[in-house]
Design a protein around this motif. Structure first.
Motif, PDB file in Angstrom:
ATOM      1  N   UNK A 147     -32.699  49.942  12.447  1.00  0.00           N
ATOM      2  CA  UNK A 147     -33.082  50.403  11.412  1.00  0.00           C
ATOM      3  C   UNK A 147     -33.882  51.888  11.396  1.00  0.00           C
ATOM      4  N   UNK A 148     -34.443  51.878  12.950  1.00  0.00           N
ATOM      5  CA  UNK A 148     -34.819  53.198  13.125  1.00  0.00           C
ATOM      6  C   UNK A 148     -33.880  54.418  13.150  1.00  0.00           C
ATOM      7  N   UNK A 149     -32.633  54.005  13.642  1.00  0.00           N
ATOM      8  CA  UNK A 149     -31.471  55.074  13.520  1.00  0.00           C
ATOM      9  C   UNK A 149     -31.400  55.400  12.041  1.00  0.00           C
ATOM     10  N   UNK A 150     -31.600  54.321  11.260  1.00  0.00           N
ATOM     11  CA  UNK A 150     -31.198  54.478   9.741  1.00  0.00           C
ATOM     12  C   UNK A 150     -32.398  55.499   9.199  1.00  0.00           C
TER      13      UNK A 150
ATOM     14  N   UNK B  11     -26.357  65.318  12.033  1.00  0.00           N
ATOM     15  CA  UNK B  11     -26.848  64.034  11.635  1.00  0.00           C
ATOM     16  C   UNK B  11     -25.798  62.922  11.678  1.00  0.00           C
ATOM     17  N   UNK B  12     -24.677  63.272  10.942  1.00  0.00           N
ATOM     18  CA  UNK B  12     -23.684  62.233  11.096  1.00  0.00           C
ATOM     19  C   UNK B  12     -23.308  61.595  12.442  1.00  0.00           C
ATOM     20  N   UNK B  13     -22.949  62.538  13.404  1.00  0.00           N
ATOM     21  CA  UNK B  13     -22.610  62.215  14.823  1.00  0.00           C
ATOM     22  C   UNK B  13     -23.762  61.549  15.558  1.00  0.00           C
ATOM     23  N   UNK B  14     -24.966  61.822  15.286  1.00  0.00           N
ATOM     24  CA  UNK B  14     -26.060  61.140  15.776  1.00  0.00           C
ATOM     25  C   UNK B  14     -25.998  59.504  15.337  1.00  0.00           C
ATOM     26  N   UNK B  15     -25.722  59.575  13.926  1.00  0.00           N
ATOM     27  CA  UNK B  15     -25.592  58.383  13.414  1.00  0.00           C
ATOM     28  C   UNK B  15     -24.633  57.311  14.039  1.00  0.00           C
ATOM     29  N   UNK B  16     -23.218  58.037  14.143  1.00  0.00           N
ATOM     30  CA  UNK B  16     -22.339  57.210  14.749  1.00  0.00           C
ATOM     31  C   UNK B  16     -22.689  56.787  16.018  1.00  0.00           C
TER      32      UNK B  16
END
Length: 293
Positions: free
Chosen positions: A44-47, A89-94
């Motif tokens: 959830x912290x990642x989100x 941001x997307x790369x970090x989330x993945x």
């Protein structure tokens, strides 16, 4: 002009406050997740990090829209800054989602005991933070795509907080050791496709592909249908930033150039292409209105 600047200033202040609130809670959540070993909180912290980045992107977009660019080399200003940020941001989330899934699988055989009370407390704080930020941004979401993006991220993150809250309640009431793991997997699987979609959308813009809501062949036919137009070529449609589509077109015509130009601009404008460059050329060869690239 004064009212427009006041609206921009209001958006800046709201986005600044939202970024500060989200960043503060992100620090609390990730610290708690690492302290108690909860991968559900870590997911959830990642989100939540997407909320921070979305708010920051919105703030950057609004500030750049207000300042523009004084450099003659940056004819489009800094509009693409938010697109590059979206890719990062997307790369970090993945990466975060992949790590959470890996850690969840690793814990299947021996799930560590995770205290449920801290999960409940942090989840409730997360819901409260999301609610406050959503209320702050809601009134401006309809007027700015940048603010709307941040607003939608906050609303989506509330789902993750609800998942963590449920996981904490299950842990406290049943002491089931896998509640934390299950919630982490659900949150990671919720984040992963959205991260991939974010990356795909940003990369589509950077590759200057035509936006999905514009039918280029239909646009070409509509331009060909303008009275006096005999050929359409060098037709290009791309997106500068979300909500700002661009187009260029060369039209060969034997009619009145001013009239053809006005009608062509009307065709483009009806499809949301107000930022378009149209060049009218005199008829020089065989007519047929077949586009060439």
């Amino acid at each position: 002009m004064g009212a427009a600047h006041q609206q921009l200033d209001a958006r800046v202040s709201r986005l600044l406050a939202a970024t500060a609130l989200l960043s503060g809670f992100f620090a609390v959540e990730i610290t708690t997740a690492l302290a108690i070993g909860s991968i559900a909180l870590l997911a959830d912290a990642g989100h939540m990090l997407t909320d921070v980045v979305a708010a920051f992107m919105g703030l950057t977009a609004v500030l750049l829209a207000r300042r523009g660019s004084s450099s003659p080399r940056r004819t489009y200003g800094w509009h693409r800054a938010e697109v590059f940020t979206a890719v990062a941001n997307a790369a970090l989330l993945i990466g975060v989602a992949a790590f959470i899934l890996y850690e969840a699988v690793r814990r299947l055989g021996d799930a560590p005991a995770v205290p449920g009370v801290p999960m409940i407390v942090v989840a409730l704080l997360g819901l409260a933070t999301n609610a406050v930020v959503a209320l702050m941004l809601r009134s401006h979401a309809a007027q700015s795509l940048a603010v709307k993006g941040a607003y939608m991220e906050v609303i989506a993150d509330a789902i993750g907080s609800v998942g963590v809250l449920i996981g904490g309640l299950v842990t406290v009431t049943t002491h089931w050791p896998y509640a934390d793991v299950v919630v982490a997997v659900v949150v990671a699987l919720w984040v992963l496709p959205r991260a991939v979609s974010l990356a795909a959308g940003a990369l589509q813009i950077l590759s200057e592909a035509s936006p999905s809501h514009i039918d280029v062949e239909e646009l070409r036919s509509a331009l060909c249908a303008v009275d006096g137009v005999t050929d359409v070529h060098d037709l290009h449609v791309w997106t500068l930033v979300p909500g700002k589509d661009m187009a260029t077109a060369h039209l060969t015509s034997h009619g009145d150039a001013a009239r053809v130009l006005d009608e062509a601009r009307a065709v483009l404008g009806a499809r949301g292409l107000a930022h378009a460059t149209v060049q009218i050329e005199p008829t020089g060869g065989a007519a047929g209105c077949e586009a060439s690239w």
